[in-house]
Write a protein that holds these residues in place. Structure first.
Motif, PDB file in Angstrom:
ATOM      1  N   ALA A 205       7.346 -15.095  10.256  1.00 42.29           N
ATOM      2  CA  ALA A 205       7.079 -15.105   8.816  1.00 42.29           C
ATOM      3  C   ALA A 205       5.641 -14.709   8.509  1.00 42.29           C
ATOM      4  O   ALA A 205       5.376 -13.947   7.570  1.00 42.29           O
ATOM      5  N   ASN A 206       4.698 -15.210   9.315  1.00 40.39           N
ATOM      6  CA  ASN A 206       3.281 -14.935   9.059  1.00 40.39           C
ATOM      7  C   ASN A 206       2.906 -13.471   9.310  1.00 40.39           C
ATOM      8  O   ASN A 206       1.863 -13.016   8.849  1.00 40.39           O
ATOM      9  N   ALA A 207       3.756 -12.742  10.025  1.00 40.44           N
ATOM     10  CA  ALA A 207       3.473 -11.328  10.298  1.00 40.44           C
ATOM     11  C   ALA A 207       3.892 -10.426   9.145  1.00 40.44           C
ATOM     12  O   ALA A 207       3.531  -9.243   9.120  1.00 40.44           O
ATOM     13  N   SER A 208       4.632 -10.961   8.187  1.00 44.44           N
ATOM     14  CA  SER A 208       5.249 -10.134   7.143  1.00 44.44           C
ATOM     15  C   SER A 208       4.255  -9.292   6.354  1.00 44.44           C
ATOM     16  O   SER A 208       4.383  -8.066   6.268  1.00 44.44           O
ATOM     17  N   ALA A 209       3.270  -9.949   5.751  1.00 51.16           N
ATOM     18  CA  ALA A 209       2.405  -9.257   4.795  1.00 51.16           C
ATOM     19  C   ALA A 209       1.605  -8.127   5.439  1.00 51.16           C
ATOM     20  O   ALA A 209       1.611  -6.988   4.962  1.00 51.16           O
ATOM     21  N   GLY A 210       0.894  -8.427   6.510  1.00 47.27           N
ATOM     22  CA  GLY A 210       0.041  -7.418   7.143  1.00 47.27           C
ATOM     23  C   GLY A 210       0.822  -6.238   7.673  1.00 47.27           C
ATOM     24  O   GLY A 210       0.439  -5.077   7.458  1.00 47.27           O
ATOM     25  N   VAL A 211       1.913  -6.506   8.373  1.00 45.45           N
ATOM     26  CA  VAL A 211       2.713  -5.411   8.933  1.00 45.45           C
ATOM     27  C   VAL A 211       3.326  -4.577   7.823  1.00 45.45           C
ATOM     28  O   VAL A 211       3.371  -3.341   7.895  1.00 45.45           O
ATOM     29  N   ALA A 212       3.798  -5.244   6.761  1.00 46.50           N
ATOM     30  CA  ALA A 212       4.417  -4.519   5.654  1.00 46.50           C
ATOM     31  C   ALA A 212       3.440  -3.537   5.015  1.00 46.50           C
ATOM     32  O   ALA A 212       3.785  -2.375   4.747  1.00 46.50           O
ATOM     33  N   LEU A 213       2.216  -3.985   4.768  1.00 50.32           N
ATOM     34  CA  LEU A 213       1.217  -3.109   4.152  1.00 50.32           C
ATOM     35  C   LEU A 213       0.810  -1.979   5.100  1.00 50.32           C
ATOM     36  O   LEU A 213       0.608  -0.839   4.670  1.00 50.32           O
ATOM     37  N   PHE A 214       0.693  -2.280   6.374  1.00 46.24           N
ATOM     38  CA  PHE A 214       0.372  -1.257   7.368  1.00 46.24           C
ATOM     39  C   PHE A 214       1.452  -0.177   7.377  1.00 46.24           C
ATOM     40  O   PHE A 214       1.156   1.026   7.452  1.00 46.24           O
ATOM     41  N   VAL A 215       2.706  -0.595   7.293  1.00 48.97           N
ATOM     42  CA  VAL A 215       3.831   0.349   7.276  1.00 48.97           C
ATOM     43  C   VAL A 215       3.768   1.252   6.054  1.00 48.97           C
ATOM     44  O   VAL A 215       4.013   2.457   6.143  1.00 48.97           O
ATOM     45  N   ILE A 216       3.425   0.669   4.901  1.00 45.22           N
ATOM     46  CA  ILE A 216       3.298   1.477   3.681  1.00 45.22           C
ATOM     47  C   ILE A 216       2.281   2.591   3.904  1.00 45.22           C
ATOM     48  O   ILE A 216       2.527   3.766   3.605  1.00 45.22           O
ATOM     49  N   GLY A 217       1.110   2.243   4.422  1.00 43.59           N
ATOM     50  CA  GLY A 217       0.072   3.249   4.655  1.00 43.59           C
ATOM     51  C   GLY A 217       0.500   4.299   5.655  1.00 43.59           C
ATOM     52  O   GLY A 217       0.328   5.503   5.416  1.00 43.59           O
ATOM     53  N   GLY A 218       1.074   3.875   6.779  1.00 44.87           N
ATOM     54  CA  GLY A 218       1.516   4.831   7.784  1.00 44.87           C
ATOM     55  C   GLY A 218       2.606   5.756   7.284  1.00 44.87           C
ATOM     56  O   GLY A 218       2.674   6.930   7.679  1.00 44.87           O
ATOM     57  N   SER A 219       3.442   5.237   6.396  1.00 42.18           N
ATOM     58  CA  SER A 219       4.556   6.038   5.866  1.00 42.18           C
ATOM     59  C   SER A 219       4.079   7.183   4.968  1.00 42.18           C
ATOM     60  O   SER A 219       4.793   8.170   4.777  1.00 42.18           O
ATOM     61  N   LEU A 220       2.879   7.049   4.410  1.00 47.91           N
ATOM     62  CA  LEU A 220       2.378   8.066   3.485  1.00 47.91           C
ATOM     63  C   LEU A 220       1.841   9.304   4.201  1.00 47.91           C
ATOM     64  O   LEU A 220       1.678  10.355   3.580  1.00 47.91           O
ATOM     65  N   VAL A 221       1.568   9.177   5.496  1.00 53.05           N
ATOM     66  CA  VAL A 221       1.014  10.310   6.248  1.00 53.05           C
ATOM     67  C   VAL A 221       2.055  11.428   6.345  1.00 53.05           C
ATOM     68  O   VAL A 221       3.219  11.197   6.668  1.00 53.05           O
ATOM     69  N   GLY A 222       1.599  12.647   6.050  1.00 51.32           N
ATOM     70  CA  GLY A 222       2.478  13.811   6.186  1.00 51.32           C
ATOM     71  C   GLY A 222       3.323  14.111   4.971  1.00 51.32           C
ATOM     72  O   GLY A 222       4.033  15.125   4.942  1.00 51.32           O
ATOM     73  N   ILE A 223       3.271  13.246   3.963  1.00 51.17           N
ATOM     74  CA  ILE A 223       4.041  13.501   2.746  1.00 51.17           C
ATOM     75  C   ILE A 223       3.173  14.288   1.777  1.00 51.17           C
ATOM     76  O   ILE A 223       2.087  13.844   1.399  1.00 51.17           O
ATOM     77  N   SER A 224       3.630  15.452   1.375  1.00 50.63           N
ATOM     78  CA  SER A 224       2.878  16.278   0.439  1.00 50.63           C
ATOM     79  C   SER A 224       3.383  16.050  -0.974  1.00 50.63           C
ATOM     80  O   SER A 224       4.570  15.815  -1.190  1.00 50.63           O
ATOM     81  N   ILE A 225       2.462  16.078  -1.917  1.00 50.76           N
ATOM     82  CA  ILE A 225       2.824  15.890  -3.319  1.00 50.76           C
ATOM     83  C   ILE A 225       3.207  17.249  -3.897  1.00 50.76           C
ATOM     84  O   ILE A 225       2.374  18.015  -4.369  1.00 50.76           O
ATOM     85  N   LYS A 226       4.474  17.540  -3.811  1.00 47.77           N
ATOM     86  CA  LYS A 226       4.962  18.809  -4.337  1.00 47.77           C
ATOM     87  C   LYS A 226       6.333  18.597  -4.961  1.00 47.77           C
ATOM     88  O   LYS A 226       6.981  17.581  -4.748  1.00 47.77           O
ATOM     89  N   GLY A 227       6.760  19.568  -5.730  1.00 45.88           N
ATOM     90  CA  GLY A 227       8.057  19.448  -6.386  1.00 45.88           C
ATOM     91  C   GLY A 227       7.886  19.523  -7.890  1.00 45.88           C
ATOM     92  O   GLY A 227       6.882  20.026  -8.399  1.00 45.88           O
ATOM     93  N   ASP A 228       8.859  19.032  -8.608  1.00 50.40           N
ATOM     94  CA  ASP A 228       8.852  19.063 -10.063  1.00 50.40           C
ATOM     95  C   ASP A 228       7.865  18.018 -10.585  1.00 50.40           C
ATOM     96  O   ASP A 228       8.164  16.826 -10.605  1.00 50.40           O
ATOM     97  N   VAL A 229       6.690  18.472 -11.021  1.00 50.53           N
ATOM     98  CA  VAL A 229       5.642  17.546 -11.464  1.00 50.53           C
ATOM     99  C   VAL A 229       6.115  16.713 -12.641  1.00 50.53           C
ATOM    100  O   VAL A 229       5.800  15.515 -12.741  1.00 50.53           O
ATOM    101  N   TRP A 230       6.894  17.313 -13.530  1.00 51.67           N
ATOM    102  CA  TRP A 230       7.402  16.591 -14.701  1.00 51.67           C
ATOM    103  C   TRP A 230       8.257  15.401 -14.279  1.00 51.67           C
ATOM    104  O   TRP A 230       8.064  14.277 -14.739  1.00 51.67           O
ATOM    105  N   LYS A 231       9.183  15.629 -13.366  1.00 50.25           N
ATOM    106  CA  LYS A 231      10.078  14.547 -12.942  1.00 50.25           C
ATOM    107  C   LYS A 231       9.333  13.498 -12.122  1.00 50.25           C
ATOM    108  O   LYS A 231       9.584  12.294 -12.262  1.00 50.25           O
ATOM    109  N   ILE A 232       8.416  13.947 -11.276  1.00 52.40           N
ATOM    110  CA  ILE A 232       7.602  12.993 -10.516  1.00 52.40           C
ATOM    111  C   ILE A 232       6.817  12.098 -11.483  1.00 52.40           C
ATOM    112  O   ILE A 232       6.745  10.875 -11.300  1.00 52.40           O
TER     113      ILE A 232
END
Length: 313
Positions: A205-232
Motif C-alpha cells: 500500500a505504501n508503494a502506491s503513490a510514488g510508483v504511480a507518479l513515476f509511471v505517469i512521468g515515464g509514460s509521457l516519454v516518446g509521446i508527441s503532441i500532434k493531431g487535431d489541435v481542436w479536438k485535443i
C-alpha cells in the motif's frame, strides 16, 4: 478545513512525475518496464491499500449517498456532454465520440488523485476515495467500454449479447473492485487481519503513490503532441474545467453534506484523464491523438489542480 500551501502540495507531485520522465528519457530506466510498473500499482498496490483501509473503516458510516450522486451524476453528465458534442459538433464516429467522452469524464484517481489527496489531507480519506473508485469502476468505465465494444461489434456484424456477457465477466474480476468487495465484507463483519498479513499488505500500500507518479512521468516519454489541435484542446478543457464544474453544480443542487467530501469530489474531478487512455483508444482507433491529449491534460493539470486548491482552501 485546514489551510494548505498550494505550492507545497503540487510541486512534490510533479517533481516525482518529472523524475519518472527523466529516468526513462535518459534511459536510466527502459520504457519497457513502465507498463509492468503500472500493472504493479493497479493489481497489487492499490488493491492492498483499499483493502487494508476498508478493514479499519466503518463502511456503513463511510458511504455518503450525496457524494455518490454528486460525483456520479457530474461525471455522467461530462460523459454525455462529451459524446453529444463529438457527434453533433465535431461529426465524430461513435467510437471517436465514445473515446472523447471517456477522456472528459474519467479522472486519473489512482495515479494522480491518490497522491494529491495524501498531500492535501496527510492521510488517505478512505471513504471518499473508495466511493470515487466505485463510481468510476461501476458506472463511467463500464458505460464507456460498453459503448465502444457495442459500436465495434455492431459494425463488424457481431452479437451484442456476446459482448455484454464477456464484458460482465471481465468487470467482476477487476482487482480494485475485488478489494472493495472483500474490504467491505471485513468491515461489515468486524473481521480483522492477522498483524503479519496487515504489515505485508501495508508495504504494498505504501508503494502506491510514488510508483504511480513515476509511471505517469515515464509514460509521457516518446509521446508527441500532434493531431487535431481542436479536438485535443476541447477534450482537455472538458476534463480539467467542465468535469469539476459539473460536479460542483451537482453539489450545489443537492442538500448540504460534509464539506470535506464536497472538496474531494471537485478536486478529483479536476485531475487529468486516466493514464491508460491511449491504451484503451488503441483497441479501437489510432491512439496518437489520445496520447497527445493525455500529455496536454497532464501538463495542464498543474494549473487546474492549483486553481481548485486555491479556490477551495
Amino acid at each position: 478545513m485546514q489551510d494548505i500551501s498550494v505550492f507545497n502540495v503540487i510541486v512534490p507531485i510533479f517533481m516525482v512525475i518529472g523524475i519518472g520522465y527523466l529516468a526513462v528519457r535518459t534511459e536510466l530506466m527502459p520504457k519497457s518496464v513502465i507498463p509492468g510498473m503500472g500493472r504493479f500499482v493497479l493489481y497489487f498496490c492499490l488493491p492492498a491499500l483499499i483493502f487494508t483501509t476498508l478493514t479499519t473503516t466503518s463502511i456503513v458510516t463511510a458511504i455518503t449517498p450525496y457524494y455518490l450522486i454528486a460525483y456520479g451524476a457530474g461525471s455522467l453528465l461530462a460523459y454525455l456532454l462529451g459524446f453529444a458534442f463529438s457527434k453533433g459538433v465535431s461529426k465524430s464516429t461513435t467510437s471517436e465520440a465514445g473515446l472523447n467522452a471517456l477522456g472528459m469524464s474519467l479522472s486519473n484517481s489512482a495515479f494522480v488523485g491518490y497522491p494529491v489527496l495524501l498531500q492535501v489531507f496527510g492521510t488517505l480519506p478512505a471513504a471518499a476515495f473508495t466511493m470515487t473508485l466505485l463510481v468510476e469502476n461501476l458506472l463511467i468505465m463500464p458505460l464507456a467500454l460498453m459503448v465502444l465494444e457495442l459500436s465495434r461489434a455492431l459494425s463488424e456484424g457481431g452479437s451484442a449479447r456476446q459482448v455484454i456477457s464477456s464484458f460482465v465477466r471481465r468487470l467482476v474480476t477487476q482487482p480494485i473492485l475485488l478489494a472493495i468487495v472483500f474490504g467491505s465484507l471485513f468491515s461489515l463483519t468486524g473481521l480483522r487481519l492477522p498483524d503479519v498479513v496487515s504489515s505485508g499488505l501495508g508495504f504494498l500500500a505504501n508503494a502506491s503513490a510514488g510508483v504511480a507518479l513515476f509511471v505517469i512521468g515515464g509514460s509521457l516519454v516518446g509521446i508527441s503532441i500532434k493531431g487535431d489541435v481542436w479536438k485535443i484542446s476541447w477534450v482537455t478543457v472538458g476534463k480539467l474545467c467542465i468535469h469539476p464544474l459539473l460536479v460542483a453544480l451537482m453539489i450545489w443542487l443537492l442538500p448540504p453534506f460534509d464539506r470535506q467530501l464536497q472538496v474531494i469530489a471537485i478536486l478529483i474531478a479536476s485531475m487529468p484523464m486516466l493514464s491508460i487512455y491511449p491504451v484503451v483508444a488503441g483497441n479501437y482507433l489510432d491512439p496518437a491523438r489520445y496520447a497527445a491529449t493525455l500529455v496536454v491534460a497532464t501538463l495542464m493539470s498543474f494549473v487546474s489542480i492549483s486553481i481548485v486548491l486555491a479556490v477551495l482552501f
